[in-house]
Design a protein around this motif. Structure first.
Motif, mmCIF file in Angstrom:
data_model
loop_
_atom_site.group_PDB
_atom_site.id
_atom_site.type_symbol
_atom_site.label_atom_id
_atom_site.label_comp_id
_atom_site.label_asym_id
_atom_site.label_seq_id
_atom_site.Cartn_x
_atom_site.Cartn_y
_atom_site.Cartn_z
ATOM 1 N N ASP A 163 -99.940 -24.051 -0.017
ATOM 2 C CA ASP A 163 -100.426 -25.334 -0.540
ATOM 3 C C ASP A 163 -99.594 -25.854 -1.713
ATOM 4 O O ASP A 163 -99.756 -27.005 -2.127
ATOM 5 C CB ASP A 163 -101.884 -25.212 -0.988
ATOM 6 N N ASP A 164 -98.745 -25.016 -2.250
ATOM 7 C CA ASP A 164 -97.859 -25.455 -3.344
ATOM 8 C C ASP A 164 -96.632 -26.191 -2.816
ATOM 9 O O ASP A 164 -95.843 -26.704 -3.603
ATOM 10 C CB ASP A 164 -97.409 -24.249 -4.175
ATOM 11 N N LYS A 193 -98.292 -20.313 -3.148
ATOM 12 C CA LYS A 193 -99.089 -20.420 -1.927
ATOM 13 C C LYS A 193 -98.531 -21.550 -1.065
ATOM 14 O O LYS A 193 -97.895 -22.474 -1.591
ATOM 15 C CB LYS A 193 -100.543 -20.718 -2.300
#
Length: 121
Positions: free
Chosen positions: A86-87, A84
């Motif tokens: 956010d990773d 994602k």
């Protein structure tokens, strides 16, 4: 102990990536992965025991990650799936001298240089 992480890069959301970390010196240590996103504190990702028989993952990342190690090759791996945005972060491997597996960064005195993972949406 020396550690060298590699395998980072640009990947699309939903994709997979496998990071590697080659280590040398004291090899019978638990190894951990941490990450630091821009503007955020370094956070625990997961760790693996010296034998490779036990692993621990951050609760928020369970189910998407697998840590393994090949002691014959002195390499630890972080397989990341369903990535994602956010990773996105710099991912670090580290070696712990703590007698038990630990999620606490200060218990890892040895760190690699980090490898950047960027997940595009």
């Amino acid at each position: 102990v020396q550690l060298q992480a590699s395998g980072g890069g640009l990947v699309q959301a939903g994709g997979s990536l496998r990071l590697s970390c080659a280590y040398s010196g004291r090899t019978s240590l638990a190894l951990g992965w941490f990450r630091q996103a821009p503007g955020k504190e370094r956070e625990f990702v997961g760790c693996i025991s010296s034998s490779g028989g036990r692993t621990t993952y951050a609760d928020s990342l369970k189910g998407r990650l697998t840590i393994s190690r090949d002691n014959a090759k002195n390499t630890v791996y972080l397989q990341m799936n369903n990535l994602k945005p956010d990773d996105t972060a710099v991912y670090y491997c580290a070696a712990s001298t703590w007698p038990l597996m630990t999620t606490i960064a200060t218990r890892y005195p040895y760190w690699g240089q980090g490898t950047l993972v960027t997940v595009s949406s």
